[in-house]
Motif scaffolding. Structure first.
Motif, PDB file in Angstrom:
ATOM      1  N   LEU A 141       0.830  -1.211   0.000  1.00  0.00           N
ATOM      2  CA  LEU A 141       0.000   0.000   0.000  1.00  0.00           C
ATOM      3  C   LEU A 141       0.861   1.256   0.000  1.00  0.00           C
ATOM      4  CD1 LEU A 141      -2.856   1.062   0.024  1.00  0.00           C
ATOM      5  CD2 LEU A 141      -2.877   0.835   2.519  1.00  0.00           C
ATOM      6  N   ASP A 142       1.952   1.248   0.765  1.00  0.00           N
ATOM      7  CA  ASP A 142       2.905   2.361   0.756  1.00  0.00           C
ATOM      8  C   ASP A 142       3.400   2.628  -0.663  1.00  0.00           C
ATOM      9  OD1 ASP A 142       4.184   4.329   2.209  1.00  0.00           O
ATOM     10  OD2 ASP A 142       5.054   2.937   3.642  1.00  0.00           O
ATOM     11  N   ASN A 143       3.711   1.545  -1.349  1.00  0.00           N
ATOM     12  CA  ASN A 143       4.198   1.606  -2.728  1.00  0.00           C
ATOM     13  C   ASN A 143       3.171   2.250  -3.650  1.00  0.00           C
ATOM     14  OD1 ASN A 143       6.134   1.093  -4.667  1.00  0.00           O
ATOM     15  ND2 ASN A 143       5.576  -1.032  -4.956  1.00  0.00           N
ATOM     16  N   PHE A 144       1.925   1.815  -3.533  1.00  0.00           N
ATOM     17  CA  PHE A 144       0.851   2.343  -4.376  1.00  0.00           C
ATOM     18  C   PHE A 144       0.568   3.819  -4.084  1.00  0.00           C
ATOM     19  CE2 PHE A 144      -1.054  -2.127  -5.019  1.00  0.00           C
ATOM     20  CZ  PHE A 144      -0.453  -2.235  -6.263  1.00  0.00           C
ATOM     21  N   ILE A 145       0.535   4.187  -2.802  1.00  0.00           N
ATOM     22  CA  ILE A 145       0.234   5.570  -2.427  1.00  0.00           C
ATOM     23  C   ILE A 145       1.314   6.515  -2.958  1.00  0.00           C
ATOM     24  CG2 ILE A 145      -0.025   7.193  -0.507  1.00  0.00           C
ATOM     25  CD1 ILE A 145      -2.440   5.448  -0.809  1.00  0.00           C
ATOM     26  N   LEU A 146       2.574   6.105  -2.870  1.00  0.00           N
ATOM     27  CA  LEU A 146       3.666   6.932  -3.396  1.00  0.00           C
ATOM     28  C   LEU A 146       3.539   7.114  -4.909  1.00  0.00           C
ATOM     29  CD1 LEU A 146       6.730   5.593  -1.367  1.00  0.00           C
ATOM     30  CD2 LEU A 146       5.681   7.852  -1.181  1.00  0.00           C
ATOM     31  N   THR A 147       3.087   6.064  -5.590  1.00  0.00           N
ATOM     32  CA  THR A 147       2.885   6.146  -7.045  1.00  0.00           C
ATOM     33  C   THR A 147       1.740   7.099  -7.392  1.00  0.00           C
ATOM     34  OG1 THR A 147       3.596   3.836  -7.210  1.00  0.00           O
ATOM     35  CG2 THR A 147       2.533   4.783  -9.143  1.00  0.00           C
ATOM     36  N   VAL A 148       0.646   7.002  -6.635  1.00  0.00           N
ATOM     37  CA  VAL A 148      -0.499   7.895  -6.836  1.00  0.00           C
ATOM     38  C   VAL A 148      -0.094   9.343  -6.585  1.00  0.00           C
ATOM     39  CG1 VAL A 148      -2.748   8.550  -5.881  1.00  0.00           C
ATOM     40  CG2 VAL A 148      -2.263   6.147  -6.353  1.00  0.00           C
ATOM     41  N   LEU A 203     -11.201   7.004  -5.508  1.00  0.00           N
ATOM     42  CA  LEU A 203     -11.097   5.756  -6.269  1.00  0.00           C
ATOM     43  C   LEU A 203      -9.662   5.237  -6.295  1.00  0.00           C
ATOM     44  CD1 LEU A 203     -12.536   3.671  -8.080  1.00  0.00           C
ATOM     45  CD2 LEU A 203     -11.990   5.145 -10.043  1.00  0.00           C
ATOM     46  N   LEU A 204      -8.689   6.134  -6.485  1.00  0.00           N
ATOM     47  CA  LEU A 204      -7.287   5.730  -6.523  1.00  0.00           C
ATOM     48  C   LEU A 204      -6.843   5.110  -5.197  1.00  0.00           C
ATOM     49  CD1 LEU A 204      -5.711   8.778  -8.421  1.00  0.00           C
ATOM     50  CD2 LEU A 204      -5.901   6.437  -9.264  1.00  0.00           C
ATOM     51  N   VAL A 205      -7.270   5.717  -4.091  1.00  0.00           N
ATOM     52  CA  VAL A 205      -6.933   5.167  -2.769  1.00  0.00           C
ATOM     53  C   VAL A 205      -7.652   3.841  -2.532  1.00  0.00           C
ATOM     54  CG1 VAL A 205      -7.115   5.552  -0.270  1.00  0.00           C
ATOM     55  CG2 VAL A 205      -6.383   7.412  -1.769  1.00  0.00           C
ATOM     56  N   VAL A 233      -8.737   1.634  -4.794  1.00  0.00           N
ATOM     57  CA  VAL A 233      -8.116   0.597  -5.635  1.00  0.00           C
ATOM     58  C   VAL A 233      -6.779   0.159  -5.038  1.00  0.00           C
ATOM     59  CG1 VAL A 233      -7.068   0.139  -7.894  1.00  0.00           C
ATOM     60  CG2 VAL A 233      -9.280   1.278  -7.762  1.00  0.00           C
ATOM     61  N   SER A 234      -6.023   1.121  -4.502  1.00  0.00           N
ATOM     62  CA  SER A 234      -4.739   0.802  -3.858  1.00  0.00           C
ATOM     63  C   SER A 234      -4.950  -0.145  -2.681  1.00  0.00           C
ATOM     64  CB  SER A 234      -4.049   2.081  -3.379  1.00  0.00           C
ATOM     65  OG  SER A 234      -3.728   2.922  -4.458  1.00  0.00           O
ATOM     66  N   TRP A 235      -5.980   0.131  -1.870  1.00  0.00           N
ATOM     67  CA  TRP A 235      -6.285  -0.723  -0.726  1.00  0.00           C
ATOM     68  C   TRP A 235      -6.715  -2.120  -1.187  1.00  0.00           C
ATOM     69  CZ3 TRP A 235      -5.880  -0.765   4.486  1.00  0.00           C
ATOM     70  CH2 TRP A 235      -5.519   0.424   5.127  1.00  0.00           C
ATOM     71  N   ILE A 236      -7.598  -2.176  -2.170  1.00  0.00           N
ATOM     72  CA  ILE A 236      -8.108  -3.473  -2.647  1.00  0.00           C
ATOM     73  C   ILE A 236      -6.977  -4.320  -3.219  1.00  0.00           C
ATOM     74  CG2 ILE A 236      -9.579  -4.585  -4.378  1.00  0.00           C
ATOM     75  CD1 ILE A 236     -11.543  -2.230  -4.021  1.00  0.00           C
ATOM     76  N   MET A 237      -6.129  -3.720  -4.049  1.00  0.00           N
ATOM     77  CA  MET A 237      -5.000  -4.442  -4.637  1.00  0.00           C
ATOM     78  C   MET A 237      -4.042  -4.947  -3.551  1.00  0.00           C
ATOM     79  SD  MET A 237      -5.163  -4.647  -7.965  1.00  0.00           S
ATOM     80  CE  MET A 237      -3.459  -4.850  -8.488  1.00  0.00           C
ATOM     81  N   SER A 238      -3.781  -4.109  -2.567  1.00  0.00           N
ATOM     82  CA  SER A 238      -2.861  -4.487  -1.481  1.00  0.00           C
ATOM     83  C   SER A 238      -3.426  -5.638  -0.660  1.00  0.00           C
ATOM     84  CB  SER A 238      -2.600  -3.276  -0.573  1.00  0.00           C
ATOM     85  OG  SER A 238      -2.051  -2.209  -1.300  1.00  0.00           O
ATOM     86  N   VAL A 239      -4.715  -5.569  -0.354  1.00  0.00           N
ATOM     87  CA  VAL A 239      -5.368  -6.637   0.414  1.00  0.00           C
ATOM     88  C   VAL A 239      -5.311  -7.959  -0.350  1.00  0.00           C
ATOM     89  CG1 VAL A 239      -7.614  -7.468   1.224  1.00  0.00           C
ATOM     90  CG2 VAL A 239      -6.878  -5.145   1.780  1.00  0.00           C
ATOM     91  N   LEU A 240      -5.609  -7.919  -1.645  1.00  0.00           N
ATOM     92  CA  LEU A 240      -5.634  -9.148  -2.445  1.00  0.00           C
ATOM     93  C   LEU A 240      -4.230  -9.757  -2.589  1.00  0.00           C
ATOM     94  CD1 LEU A 240      -8.163  -8.168  -5.273  1.00  0.00           C
ATOM     95  CD2 LEU A 240      -8.548  -9.655  -3.299  1.00  0.00           C
TER      96      LEU A 240
END
Length: 307
Positions: free
Chosen positions: A110-117, A143-145, A147-154
């Motif tokens: 999630l850290d990775n995704f948030i930094l990218t966003v 939506l971006l946040v 999706v980041s959470w959903i991807m990280s959880v999965l």
């Protein structure tokens, strides 16, 4: 879960950063201080942003999410480490280890995704300033946040489920201060080929993909900044993304350093020591980077603390 010797797995041993008893009080004090600074620093950032209506913008919305993730990130590992040192008990239950591994993986991803966003947000702000609020509308930001959470959880759930299928041998000592995914996989005495393939695939996908996106965003940002005629305009544009660039460099630099050092030395304890940089030091330094380099955050903190 049945190990190789047919007995039920109930616990692992976390060996920590050092076996020397005389160093345990120093390690405890150091990590307790770093954990408290991390939690209070990031909590202050969240409270300052939420209390100042001038900071209710996409950039600071993502920053508050990053601060929340950093609090959760350190809270998955450090409190258990401190309890183990204080009680002189290195045991973590099998269920506790899997749970810790799940949440640790979740918040790293999630850290990775948030930094990218956040890099995309800076790209839109600098390269398309007139359309910034139209493009980065509240619906897209949410939506971006999400999706980041959903991807990280999965992704984290997938890794955890794949570990659950493994059998473990009698040697259940983890040479680390938390249940790191790779270390747990190495303890298995059943076939880990599928786990390793998935681990390296995710590392390449999540390490390479977002990093390429961040580098592409900043290549465009640099091009746009160079096209600004005035030196003052260039400085103002660059200053809006300097903090994020510092955090990205710190996160990816320390993460890459950990994996390169562990691959080069093949020493689990040196790898555990190096991992302190991105598991503890990076989340701790993020609030300082944003508060020292960002005038808006500095003013918001002064108003919040001055109440």
């Amino acid at each position: 879960m049945e190990p190789g010797n047919g007995t039920q797995i109930s616990e692992f041993l976390l060996l920590g950063l050092s076996q020397a008893l005389e160093l345990q009080p120093l390690i405890f004090g150091l990590f307790l201080s770093m954990y408290l600074v991390t939690v209070f620093g990031n909590l202050l950032i969240i409270l300052a942003i939420s209390s100042d209506s001038n900071l209710h913008t996409p950039m600071y919305f993502f920053l508050s999410n990053l601060s929340l993730v950093d609090i959760c990130f350190t809270s998955t590992t450090i409190p258990k480490m401190l309890v183990n040192i204080q009680t002189q008990n290195k045991v973590i239950t099998y269920e506790g280890c899997i749970t810790q591994m799940y949440f640790y993986t979740l918040f790293v991803v999630l850290d990775n995704f948030i930094l990218t966003v956040m890099a995309y947000d800076r790209f839109v702000a600098i390269c398309h300033p007139l359309h910034y609020m139209v493009i980065m509308n509240p619906q897209l930001c949410g939506l971006l946040v999400l999706v980041s959470w959903i991807m990280s959880v999965l992704i984290s759930l997938l890794h955890s489920l794949m570990v659950l299928r493994l059998s473990f041998c009698s040697d259940l000592e983890i040479p680390h201060f938390f249940c790191e995914l790779n270390q747990v996989i190495q303890l298995a005495c059943s076939d880990t080929f599928l786990n390793n393939i998935m681990l390296y695939f995710i590392i390449v996908l999540l390490g390479g993909g977002p990093l390429v996106g961040i580098l592409y965003s900043y290549s465009k940002i640099v091009s746009c900044i160079c096209a600004i005629p005035s030196a003052q305009g260039k400085y103002k544009a660059f200053s809006t993304c300097a903090s994020h660039l510092s955090v990205v460099s710190l996160f990816y630099g320390t993460s890459l350093g950990v994996y390169l050092s562990s691959a080069a030395t093949q020493n689990a304890h040196s790898s555990a020591t190096a991992s302190v940089m991105y598991t503890v030091a990076t989340p701790m330094l993020n609030p300082f980077i944003y508060s020292l380099r960002n005038k808006d955050i500095k003013r918001a903190l002064e108003r919040f603390l001055g109440r």
